[in-house]
Design an enzyme around this catalytic site. Structure first.
Site, PDB file in Angstrom:
ATOM      1  N   SER A 223       0.830  -1.205   0.000  1.00  0.00           N
ATOM      2  CA  SER A 223       0.000   0.000   0.000  1.00  0.00           C
ATOM      3  C   SER A 223       0.868   1.260   0.000  1.00  0.00           C
ATOM      4  O   SER A 223       2.019   1.247   0.454  1.00  0.00           O
ATOM      5  CB  SER A 223      -0.891  -0.007   1.241  1.00  0.00           C
ATOM      6  OG  SER A 223      -0.085   0.033   2.401  1.00  0.00           O
ATOM      7  N   GLU A 244       6.642  -0.168  -4.987  1.00  0.00           N
ATOM      8  CA  GLU A 244       5.564  -0.360  -5.972  1.00  0.00           C
ATOM      9  C   GLU A 244       4.260  -0.328  -5.189  1.00  0.00           C
ATOM     10  O   GLU A 244       3.999  -1.220  -4.385  1.00  0.00           O
ATOM     11  CB  GLU A 244       5.691  -1.714  -6.698  1.00  0.00           C
ATOM     12  CG  GLU A 244       7.113  -2.218  -6.958  1.00  0.00           C
ATOM     13  CD  GLU A 244       7.915  -1.316  -7.839  1.00  0.00           C
ATOM     14  OE1 GLU A 244       7.313  -0.621  -8.676  1.00  0.00           O
ATOM     15  OE2 GLU A 244       9.141  -1.265  -7.695  1.00  0.00           O
ATOM     16  N   CYS A 278      -3.151  -4.513  -8.342  1.00  0.00           N
ATOM     17  CA  CYS A 278      -2.799  -3.089  -8.243  1.00  0.00           C
ATOM     18  C   CYS A 278      -3.204  -2.352  -9.505  1.00  0.00           C
ATOM     19  O   CYS A 278      -3.557  -1.191  -9.469  1.00  0.00           O
ATOM     20  CB  CYS A 278      -1.311  -2.932  -7.972  1.00  0.00           C
ATOM     21  SG  CYS A 278      -0.280  -3.773  -9.182  1.00  0.00           S
TER      22      CYS A 278
HETATM   23  P1  NAD Z   1       0.516  -3.509   2.957  1.00  0.00           P
HETATM   24  O1  NAD Z   1       1.202  -2.221   2.714  1.00  0.00           O
HETATM   25  O2  NAD Z   1      -0.475  -3.571   4.054  1.00  0.00           O
HETATM   26  O3  NAD Z   1       1.562  -4.679   3.277  1.00  0.00           O
HETATM   27  C1  NAD Z   1       2.570  -5.038   2.362  1.00  0.00           C
HETATM   28  C2  NAD Z   1       3.706  -5.705   3.115  1.00  0.00           C
HETATM   29  O4  NAD Z   1       4.327  -4.745   3.970  1.00  0.00           O
HETATM   30  C3  NAD Z   1       3.270  -6.855   4.006  1.00  0.00           C
HETATM   31  O5  NAD Z   1       4.217  -7.880   3.906  1.00  0.00           O
HETATM   32  C4  NAD Z   1       3.279  -6.233   5.394  1.00  0.00           C
HETATM   33  O6  NAD Z   1       3.491  -7.151   6.438  1.00  0.00           O
HETATM   34  C5  NAD Z   1       4.454  -5.298   5.273  1.00  0.00           C
HETATM   35  N1  NAD Z   1       4.463  -4.184   6.229  1.00  0.00           N
HETATM   36  C6  NAD Z   1       3.406  -3.623   6.874  1.00  0.00           C
HETATM   37  N2  NAD Z   1       3.834  -2.604   7.649  1.00  0.00           N
HETATM   38  C7  NAD Z   1       5.179  -2.519   7.489  1.00  0.00           C
HETATM   39  C8  NAD Z   1       6.193  -1.648   7.999  1.00  0.00           C
HETATM   40  N3  NAD Z   1       5.907  -0.646   8.845  1.00  0.00           N
HETATM   41  N4  NAD Z   1       7.457  -1.836   7.592  1.00  0.00           N
HETATM   42  C9  NAD Z   1       7.772  -2.822   6.716  1.00  0.00           C
HETATM   43  N5  NAD Z   1       6.867  -3.686   6.217  1.00  0.00           N
HETATM   44  C10 NAD Z   1       5.572  -3.528   6.578  1.00  0.00           C
HETATM   45  O7  NAD Z   1      -0.133  -3.939   1.556  1.00  0.00           O
HETATM   46  P2  NAD Z   1      -1.058  -5.203   1.242  1.00  0.00           P
HETATM   47  O8  NAD Z   1      -2.413  -4.947   1.819  1.00  0.00           O
HETATM   48  O9  NAD Z   1      -0.361  -6.463   1.586  1.00  0.00           O
HETATM   49  O10 NAD Z   1      -1.142  -5.149  -0.365  1.00  0.00           O
HETATM   50  C11 NAD Z   1      -2.130  -4.466  -1.067  1.00  0.00           C
HETATM   51  C12 NAD Z   1      -1.560  -3.193  -1.662  1.00  0.00           C
HETATM   52  O11 NAD Z   1      -0.461  -3.502  -2.499  1.00  0.00           O
HETATM   53  C13 NAD Z   1      -2.547  -2.462  -2.555  1.00  0.00           C
HETATM   54  O12 NAD Z   1      -2.487  -1.078  -2.268  1.00  0.00           O
HETATM   55  C14 NAD Z   1      -2.010  -2.718  -3.962  1.00  0.00           C
HETATM   56  O13 NAD Z   1      -2.339  -1.737  -4.910  1.00  0.00           O
HETATM   57  C15 NAD Z   1      -0.544  -2.769  -3.715  1.00  0.00           C
HETATM   58  N6  NAD Z   1       0.137  -3.481  -4.795  1.00  0.00           N
HETATM   59  C16 NAD Z   1       0.954  -2.780  -5.639  1.00  0.00           C
HETATM   60  C17 NAD Z   1       1.577  -3.430  -6.713  1.00  0.00           C
HETATM   61  C18 NAD Z   1       2.478  -2.685  -7.680  1.00  0.00           C
HETATM   62  O14 NAD Z   1       3.224  -3.337  -8.411  1.00  0.00           O
HETATM   63  N7  NAD Z   1       2.442  -1.371  -7.729  1.00  0.00           N
HETATM   64  C19 NAD Z   1       1.360  -4.795  -6.892  1.00  0.00           C
HETATM   65  C20 NAD Z   1       0.510  -5.465  -6.014  1.00  0.00           C
HETATM   66  C21 NAD Z   1      -0.078  -4.804  -4.956  1.00  0.00           C
END
Ligand code: NAD
Length: 504
Positions: A223, A244, A278
Site C-alpha cells: 500500500s 511499488e 494493483c
Molecule cells: P501492505 O502495505 O499492508 O503490506 C505489504 C507488506 O508490507 C506486508 O508484507 C506487510 O506485512 C508489510 N508491512 C506492513 N507494515 C510494514 C512496515 N511498517 N514496515 C515494513 N513492512 C511492513 O499492503 P497489502 O495490503 O499487503 O497489499 C495491497 C496493496 O499492495 C494495494 O495497495 C495494492 O495496490 C498494492 N500493490 C501494488 C503493486 C504494484 O506493483 N504497484 C502490486 C501489487 C499490490
C-alpha cells in the site's frame, strides 16, 4: 465507518494462515522478532561475497534449475496459492506460475547483458585519452517485502533480478499469504542454491520494519501508506528502495471503440483475482453515444460470472477476498456511492455464509465526490461514468493521486497515442489492459503515489546495484597542465579555451 487494519491473528509468536474461501486454518508461520530478522540478514550478508563470486553463468544455471523444479511442482504450488489466497486456479496458474516461470528464464538470460561493464565515450578534452569504465555491482542484502495479492509473483519475482545481480535476498512475505513463498524457497535449496542466499522472514508489519532497519536495499510492494513509511526509513538510513504501490486505474472508452472488446477487457481486468490487482481497472469513463450499450453489455457479462470457493479449473470465475479488512473497504465504497446517488446495476453486497466473498458489482451514476472513483477499492467493483468527450475523460482520468496504469479504447490509434501522452501514469494500454507487464523488457513503474522505482527491463535489475566508475590513465604526461602550481598564464589559456568552446 472505521476500517480496521492488520490481522487479529498476527500478534503473538505465530500467525495462523486461513483459507479466505472457507475460513479454515491451513497453516501457521513464525511471527519473527527484530532479533531473528537481524540474524537472517547477518547470515545473508555473510553468504553474499561467495554468491557474487560464482558469476552470472552459475547463478543462471541455478535459476534455470529452480524453474524446472517449479514447473514440475506446479500442481502443489497452485494448490498452496489457491488455499492461502482464495483466488481461482486460473489466476494462480497464469499470473503466478506462468509469469514466474517465464521470468526465471528472462533474468537468467538477460542479467549479464543488462549489467555488463560499459565504456562511455567521453566528450571532455580534459579526460582525452583516459579510459572510463562503469560497472554495476551488487548492493549486498536485498530485503523484498511483499503483499498478499500475488504472493509469489511479487516476492520471488522481485528476488530473481536481485539474486542474478549477485545480491543475497531475504523475503518478508505477506503475513496473510506466506506459505507458497516458503515452499518455493525450500525448492531453491533442493535444486542447489547455496546456504543463506535466499531466506524468508515470516511475520507481520514489525518483521518487515526490522528488515528495513537491517537490509542494504528494500524492494517493497504494497500500500501507499506503508510504502511512504518504508521510503522515509530508507531515506534516514540512506539506502536505496524501490516502492511499488497502490493504483486507481482509469479506462477510457471513446465512441468509435470496438465496444465488445472494451467490454470484455473491462470485465476481465476489473473482476480477475476478484479485483485485487494493483493495476485492475477501477473506474471507467465512457463517451455518451456508446455509454448505454457499454453499461448493458458489461452488466450482462458481470452478472454471468460464477463466484465461490475455487475447486478445479473451470469451476468458478471469481474467488474470495483475501484480506479481511478489504471486505470492509469494498462495502464502505459501495455504501458511500449509493448514499450519494449511484446505482448498483449488478451485485452490491457481501455474500453471506462461509468464506469472504463480495459479489461482482457494477455501479453507474457515479462521480468524483464518491470514494469508489477516487480511492483504491481493491475488490470486484466496476464504477462506470458517462463523459461528454475525450477532453473530459482525460481530465477525470488524471484526477487522482495515483498513476499506475491506464487504458484507452478507440479505433483511432493516432488519437489514442496523443491522449496516452497526456495521461499521468506509469503505463498506458491502447485497446488493452495490463499486458505490458508481460513484456519484461519494458519497465513497469508507477507515477505519482503509485510508486518510485519500478520493475522489469534494464532498470529492474540495475536498481539492485550501485555503479562503480573506474577511470584509467595509461599513457599520460607526468605533469599535466592542470596540476600545481597555479599560474596566470595557464589560467588565461583555460579561460580562452572555455570561451572558444562554450561562449558562442
Ligand atoms: P501492505 O502495505 O499492508 O503490506 C505489504 C507488506 O508490507 C506486508 O508484507 C506487510 O506485512 C508489510 N508491512 C506492513 N507494515 C510494514 C512496515 N511498517 N514496515 C515494513 N513492512 C511492513 O499492503 P497489502 O495490503 O499487503 O497489499 C495491497 C496493496 O499492495 C494495494 O495497495 C495494492 O495496490 C498494492 N500493490 C501494488 C503493486 C504494484 O506493483 N504497484 C502490486 C501489487 C499490490
Amino acid at each position: 465507518m472505521t476500517i480496521s487494519t492488520g490481522t487479529p491473528a498476527a500478534t503473538g509468536r505465530t500467525i495462523d494462515i486461513d483459507n479466505p474461501a472457507t475460513g479454515k486454518v491451513i497453516g501457521t508461520v513464525d511471527n519473527m522478532t527484530a532479533e531473528e530478522v537481524a540474524q537472517l540478514v547477518d547470515r545473508a550478508r555473510a553468504a553474499q561475497p561467495r554468491w557474487e563470486a560464482i558469476g552470472f553463468a552459475d547463478r543462471a544455471r541455478l535459476v534455470r534449475a529452480l524453474r524446472k523444479w517449479f514447473v514440475a511442482e506446479r500442481a502443489r504450488i497452485v494448490d498452496i496459492v489457491v488455499a492461502e489466497n482464495g483466488k481461482t486456479r486460473e489466476d494462480a496458474l497464469l499470473a503466478e506460475l506462468f509469469y514466474l516461470a517465464d521470468s526465471m528464464g528472462f533474468w537468467a538470460k538477460n542479467a549479464r547483458k543488462y549489467l555488463a561493464d560499459e565504456s562511455p565515450r567521453t566528450h571532455s578534452p580534459l579526460v582525452f585519452g583516459k579510459k572510463v569504465v562503469v560497472r554495476h555491482r551488487p548492493l549486498g542484502v536485498v530485503g523484498v517485502i511483499a503483499p498478499w495479492n500475488y504472493p509469489l509473483t511479487l516476492s520471488i519475482g522481485d528476488a530473481l533480478p536481485a539474486l542474478m545481480a549477485g545480491n543475497t535476498v531475504v523475503i518478508k512475505p505477506s503475513e496473510i499469504a506466506p506459505l507458497a513463498v516458503e515452499f518455493v524457497v525450500r525448492g531453491a535449496r533442493e535444486v542447489g542454491f547455496p546456504d543463506d542466499v535466499l531466506l524468508v522472514a515470516t511475520g507481520a508489519g514489525e518483521t518487515g520494519a526490522a528488515l528495513v532497519d537491517t537490509a542494504d536495499m528494500i524492494q517493497f510492494t504494497g500500500s501507499t501508506r506503508t510504502g511512504r513509511r518504508i521510503a522515509a526509513t530508507c531515506g534516514e538510513r540512506l539506502i536505496p528502495c524501490s516502492v511499488e504501490l497502490g493504483g486507481k486505474d482509469p479506462m477510457i472508452v471513446l465512441a468509435d471503440a470496438n465496444i465488445d472488446r472494451a467490454v470484455n477487457v473491462a470485465v476481465e481486468w476489473s473482476m480477475r483475482n476478484a479485483g485485487q490487482i494493483c493495476m485492475a481497472i477501477e473506474r471507467v469513463y465512457v463517451e455518451e453515444p456508446v455509454y448505454d450499450e457499454f453499461v448493458a453489455k458489461v452488466a450482462d457479462k458481470v452478472a454471468a460470472l460464477r463466484q465461490g470457493e475455487p475447486a478445479d479449473y473451470g469451476s468458478v470465475d471469481v474467488g474470495a477476498i483475501t484480506f479481511p479488512p478489504q471486505l470492509e473497504i469494498i462495502e464502505a465504497h459501495v455504501a458511500d456511492a449509493l448514499t450519494k446517488g449511484a446505482r448498483a446495476v449488478v451485485g452490491g453486497h457481501r455474500r453471506p455464509g462461509v468464506g469472504r466473498f463480495f459479489e461482482p458489482t457494477v455501479l453507474v451514476d457515479v462521480d468524483h465526490t464518491m470514494d469508489c472513483m477516487t480511492q483504491e477499492t481493491f475488490g470486484p467493483l466496476l464504477p462506470i461514468m458517462k463523459v461528454r468527450n475525450d477532453e473530459e475523460a482525460v481530465r477525470l482520468a488524471n484526477d487522482s493521486p495515483y498513476g499506475l496504469g491506464s487504458s484507452i479504447f478507440t479505433r483511432d490509434i493516432a488519437k489514442a497515442n496523443r491522449l496516452a501522452r497526456r495521461l499521468d501514469a506509469g503505463n498506458t494500454w491502447i485497446n488493452d489492459a495490463i499486458m505490458s507487464y508481460l513484456a519484461q523488457e519494458a519497465p513497469f513503474a508507477g507515477a505519482r503515489e503509485s510508486g518510485l522505482g519500478g520493475r522489469h527491463g534494464k532498470q529492474g535489475i540495475r536498481k539492485y546495484c550501485d555503479t562503480h566508475t573506474i577511470l584509467t590513465t595509461r599513457f599520460a604526461l607526468t605533469h599535466e597542465p592542470t596540476m600545481f602550481p597555479n599560474s596566470v598564464k595557464r589560467s588565461r589559456f583555460f579561460e580562452r579555451l572555455m570561451v572558444l568552446m562554450f561562449g558562442r
